[in-house]
Scaffold this motif. Structure first.
Motif, PDB file in Angstrom:
ATOM      1  N   THR A 212      55.825  41.682  33.015  1.00  0.00           N
ATOM      2  CA  THR A 212      55.588  40.949  31.774  1.00  0.00           C
ATOM      3  C   THR A 212      54.230  41.359  31.235  1.00  0.00           C
ATOM      4  O   THR A 212      53.208  41.137  31.862  1.00  0.00           O
ATOM      5  CB  THR A 212      55.658  39.429  31.995  1.00  0.00           C
ATOM      6  N   CYS A 234      52.657  40.119  36.453  1.00  0.00           N
ATOM      7  CA  CYS A 234      52.426  39.329  35.242  1.00  0.00           C
ATOM      8  C   CYS A 234      51.033  39.619  34.688  1.00  0.00           C
ATOM      9  O   CYS A 234      50.034  39.344  35.343  1.00  0.00           O
ATOM     10  CB  CYS A 234      52.579  37.840  35.561  1.00  0.00           C
ATOM     11  N   GLU A 244      53.731  33.423  30.354  1.00  0.00           N
ATOM     12  CA  GLU A 244      54.917  34.277  30.245  1.00  0.00           C
ATOM     13  C   GLU A 244      56.036  33.786  31.145  1.00  0.00           C
ATOM     14  O   GLU A 244      57.204  34.066  30.897  1.00  0.00           O
ATOM     15  CB  GLU A 244      54.563  35.726  30.617  1.00  0.00           C
ATOM     16  N   LEU A 245      55.699  33.076  32.220  1.00  0.00           N
ATOM     17  CA  LEU A 245      56.693  32.632  33.189  1.00  0.00           C
ATOM     18  C   LEU A 245      57.200  31.234  32.862  1.00  0.00           C
ATOM     19  O   LEU A 245      56.452  30.395  32.355  1.00  0.00           O
ATOM     20  CB  LEU A 245      56.094  32.640  34.595  1.00  0.00           C
ATOM     21  N   GLU A 268      48.724  32.505  34.963  1.00  0.00           N
ATOM     22  CA  GLU A 268      49.956  31.713  35.072  1.00  0.00           C
ATOM     23  C   GLU A 268      49.731  30.461  35.909  1.00  0.00           C
ATOM     24  O   GLU A 268      50.383  29.442  35.708  1.00  0.00           O
ATOM     25  CB  GLU A 268      51.070  32.560  35.691  1.00  0.00           C
ATOM     26  N   ASP A 301      49.939  37.403  39.811  1.00  0.00           N
ATOM     27  CA  ASP A 301      49.351  36.840  38.599  1.00  0.00           C
ATOM     28  C   ASP A 301      48.010  37.522  38.376  1.00  0.00           C
ATOM     29  O   ASP A 301      47.034  37.244  39.066  1.00  0.00           O
ATOM     30  CB  ASP A 301      49.197  35.323  38.785  1.00  0.00           C
TER      31      ASP A 301
END
Length: 333
Positions: A212, A234, A244-245, A268, A301
């Motif tokens: 992502t 991510c 994004e998650l 995240e 992350d």
């Protein structure tokens, strides 16, 4: 530094500042060397030999973001910062919206040693960090991936993934405007089968690797789409409010971060701050063993360490100086 070690007046008068622009940075950096410098940064952080100072990250009135990441490695004489952010209006004039500048400082005197265009450094060091995460966290037999985004970070993350995972053969991608991106496809067409998709959940459900790399507008897919055994890299959540998650995914996953404090503040992890997390540097340094079970979901992350910018910036500075490159500006004091 004692009084007798202070620079003499003649040395101060002859002091110089080295300016290193983006085109030169590109010629001085190779992926393997960057990966080694980034791994060094993770290990310095894990051993607490390198310090990461509190991050400045603020929204600008024009819709952009400005941030400062700083740190030092006292026993290596390394001190500095990266000033960086996002200026979306740059697109209107054909410019890159992400902008970064690295400043290396002499810790003994506070005088700047070098000013380095940080765009290429940021791109490569973030790609290298994602690659280190893949090497330690992803299933080595991963064959399929889905990439969210087609910009600079999506490209470098996929490049490192293909370099490090020879089994990776099938790549789907989701573009920001929902349309195919021929330029993105052309970069990787000779290395894998790559195709645009509009089915986000379906693509995640059949992928071993999820990347992502978006501006972090919100959840990109549903939690239930992620199957056991998936690894997620991510990149986009690097500011308070970005994500994004989807909600609930971190509770299902084994979470690895570059720095817990940063991840809770701007990554995240800000959406699930009580989640247990391991720092990648602890794995790379051997401080912590990490064994992946076949059904584990792993998440890396990435918020970016100042030490990565400093170790790669030092590499650029030393190579430029050794080659007699860059613009030396008189900087007397």
């Amino acid at each position: 530094m004692s009084m007798q070690d202070r620079p003499a007046a003649a040395d101060r008068a002859a002091a110089q500042l080295l300016l290193i622009d983006g085109s030169l940075v590109d010629t001085l950096l190779a992926p393997d060397a960057v990966a080694a410098a980034v791994e060094e940064a993770f290990i310095l952080h894990a051993e607490r030999r390198g310090r990461v100072f509190p991050v400045v990250r603020e929204a600008l009135p024009g819709g952009g973001i400005f941030g400062i990441k700083a740190g030092d490695v006292p026993d290596a004489g390394l001190l500095g910062f990266k000033a960086a952010g996002f200026w979306p209006a740059n697109r209107a004039c054909g410019g890159e919206p992400h902008q970064a500048t690295i400043v290396l400082v002499d810790p003994a005197t506070g005088r700047p040693r070098a000013i380095i265009d940080g765009n290429a450094v940021t791109t490569l060091r973030t790609g290298a960090a994602g690659g280190l995460g893949l090497r330690r966290l992803a299933r080595p037999d991963s064959r399929s991936a889905v990439v969210f985004g087609t910009g600079v970070q999506a490209r470098i993350q996929l490049r490192f993934a293909l370099d490090l995972m020879p089994s990776l053969a099938e790549v789907a991608y989701v573009s920001g405007d929902g349309r195919p991106d021929p330029g993105f496809e052309a970069l990787f067409a000779g290395r894998c089968r790559i195709a645009h998709t509009g089915d986000r959940n379906g693509a995640v459900a059949v992928s071993d690797l999820v990347i992502t790399a978006t501006p972090g507008p919100g959840a990109l897919f549903e939690t239930d789409a992620v199957r056991p055994g998936t690894h997620l890299t991510c990149v986009g959540a690097d500011t308070a409010g970005k994500r994004e998650l989807p909600e609930g995914l971190l509770a299902r996953a084994r979470l690895v971060v570059d720095d817990r404090v940063q991840a809770r503040a701007i990554g995240e992890m800000q959406w699930a701050p009580a989640t247990s997390a391991i720092e990648l540097g602890d794995i790379l340094s051997g401080k912590m063993a990490f064994q992946r079970a076949p059904g584990d979901i792993t998440v890396f992350d990435m918020t970016g360490l100042a030490l990565q910018d400093l170790t790669v910036g030092r590499l650029v500075f030393e190579r430029a100086r050794a080659a007699g490159r860059g613009v030396a500006v008189p900087w007397a004091w």
